[in-house]
Write an enzyme that holds these catalytic residues in place. Structure first.
Site, short mmCIF file in Angstrom:
data_model
loop_
_atom_site.label_atom_id
_atom_site.label_comp_id
_atom_site.label_asym_id
_atom_site.label_seq_id
_atom_site.Cartn_x
_atom_site.Cartn_y
_atom_site.Cartn_z
N LYS A 127 5.74 -3.41 -2.35
CA LYS A 127 5.80 -2.93 -0.86
C LYS A 127 6.11 -3.89 -0.28
O LYS A 127 7.07 -5.26 -1.07
CB LYS A 127 3.75 -3.34 -0.81
N TYR A 152 0.51 8.97 1.19
CA TYR A 152 -0.94 8.28 2.19
C TYR A 152 -1.72 9.23 2.41
O TYR A 152 -2.92 8.73 3.19
CB TYR A 152 -0.55 7.07 2.56
N ASN A 183 -1.00 -5.61 0.19
CA ASN A 183 -1.30 -6.37 -1.13
C ASN A 183 -0.38 -5.79 -2.44
O ASN A 183 -0.94 -6.08 -3.45
CB ASN A 183 -2.94 -5.82 -1.20
N HIS A 230 1.34 -0.86 -5.03
CA HIS A 230 0.50 0.19 -5.13
C HIS A 230 1.06 0.68 -6.63
O HIS A 230 1.75 0.43 -7.33
CB HIS A 230 1.33 0.96 -4.21
N GLU A 264 2.37 11.86 -7.79
CA GLU A 264 2.38 11.04 -6.53
C GLU A 264 4.64 10.71 -7.53
O GLU A 264 5.29 10.66 -6.45
CB GLU A 264 2.46 9.05 -6.36
P1 IDP Z 1 -5.30 0.93 -3.74
O1 IDP Z 1 -3.45 0.26 -3.10
O2 IDP Z 1 -5.91 -0.59 -4.36
O3 IDP Z 1 -5.57 2.00 -4.55
P2 IDP Z 1 -6.50 2.82 -1.25
O4 IDP Z 1 -7.87 2.08 -0.82
O5 IDP Z 1 -6.03 3.29 -2.42
O6 IDP Z 1 -5.80 1.02 -2.18
O7 IDP Z 1 -5.72 1.55 -0.19
C1 IDP Z 1 -4.09 2.11 0.33
C2 IDP Z 1 -3.62 0.89 0.58
O8 IDP Z 1 -4.21 0.93 2.02
C3 IDP Z 1 -4.20 0.01 -0.18
O9 IDP Z 1 -3.69 -0.87 -1.00
C4 IDP Z 1 -4.45 -0.83 1.08
O10 IDP Z 1 -2.95 -1.70 1.59
C5 IDP Z 1 -4.76 0.28 2.37
N1 IDP Z 1 -5.38 -0.85 2.87
C6 IDP Z 1 -6.62 -0.20 2.35
N2 IDP Z 1 -8.06 -0.71 2.49
C7 IDP Z 1 -7.86 -0.45 4.35
C8 IDP Z 1 -8.02 -1.82 4.80
O11 IDP Z 1 -9.39 -1.83 5.03
N3 IDP Z 1 -7.39 -2.17 5.88
C9 IDP Z 1 -6.29 -2.26 6.13
N4 IDP Z 1 -5.87 -2.21 4.82
C10 IDP Z 1 -6.48 -1.29 3.96
MG MG Z 2 -5.37 4.08 -3.37
#
Ligand code: IDP
Ligand code: MG
Length: 137
Positions: free
Chosen positions: A10, A51, A114, A117, A128
Site C-alpha cells: 500500500k 474494494y 496496514n 493487501h 482481484e
Molecule cells: P484485510 O485487508 O485484512 O482483508 P478488510 O476487512 O478486507 O481487511 O479491509 C480492507 C482494508 O480496509 C483493510 O486492509 C484496511 O486498510 C481497511 N480497513 C478495514 N477495516 C477498517 C476500519 O475499521 N477502519 C479503517 N480502515 C479499515
Molecule cells: Mg479483505
C-alpha cells in the site's frame, strides 16, 4: 497445492521505504515465486472494483482516498498455499492486534494504513488478479 495470489504494497509501505523489506519476507518462503511486479498509481475505477465489497462502510471512502494517495507495488505471487501463506505473513487487519513478526504487527499502527493487501481466498484471488493483471493466463 500451488496457488496464485494478488499482493498490494500500500502507499504507506512505498512512502516509508518498506517495499524491499516486505518483498524479501515473501521471497524467503521456499518455493514461492514472484511472477509479476509493478509500481503503479491506482485510479478510482480500479479501487472501486477492488474494494467493492466494502462500499457503504464508514471506512470505505477514506480507504479509497488513501489507496490513491501515492503509488502501490502490485505483485503476483505463486506457490504452495500462497493465499493463506501471505495472509499469515501479513497478520490480521488491525496492526496493533497483529503479532510481532508479522508485517502488520512489525510496522503498522493504524488500521487503514496496514501496509499490505493480500487476497483472502481462491475466489478473491481470481477476481482481484483479473482486475490488476488482466493479461495473465
Ligand atoms: P484485510 O485487508 O485484512 O482483508 P478488510 O476487512 O478486507 O481487511 O479491509 C480492507 C482494508 O480496509 C483493510 O486492509 C484496511 O486498510 C481497511 N480497513 C478495514 N477495516 C477498517 C476500519 O475499521 N477502519 C479503517 N480502515 C479499515
Ligand atoms: Mg479483505
Amino acid at each position: 497445492m500451488s496457488q496464485r495470489t494478488l499482493v498490494l504494497l500500500k502507499p504507506d509501505a512505498v512512502r516509508r521505504g518498506l517495499t524491499g523489506e516486505i518483498i524479501s519476507r515473501i521471497e524467503r518462503k521456499a518455493g514461492w515465486q514472484i511472477t509479476a511486479l509493478e509500481l503503479r498509481n491506482l485510479d478510482q475505477e480500479t479501487l472501486e472494483l477492488h474494494y467493492g465489497e466494502h462500499k457503504g462502510k464508514p471506512f470505505y471512502e477514506p480507504l479509497v482516498a488513501f489507496m490513491a494517495s501515492g503509488p502501490v507495488v502490485a505483485l503476483v505471487v505463486e506457490g504452495e498455499r500462497v493465499i493463506e501463506g501471505v495472509r499469515a505473513l501479513a497478520g490480521p487487519t488491525d496492526p496493533i492486534a497483529a503479532a510481532p513478526g508479522s508485517i502488520r504487527g512489525d510496522f503498522g499502527v493504524i488500521v487503514r494504513e496496514n501496509l499490505i493487501h493480500a487476497s483472502d481466498s481462491e475466489e478473491s484471488a481470481e477476481r482481484e488478479l483479473k482486475i490488476f493483471f488482466p493479461g495473465l493466463t
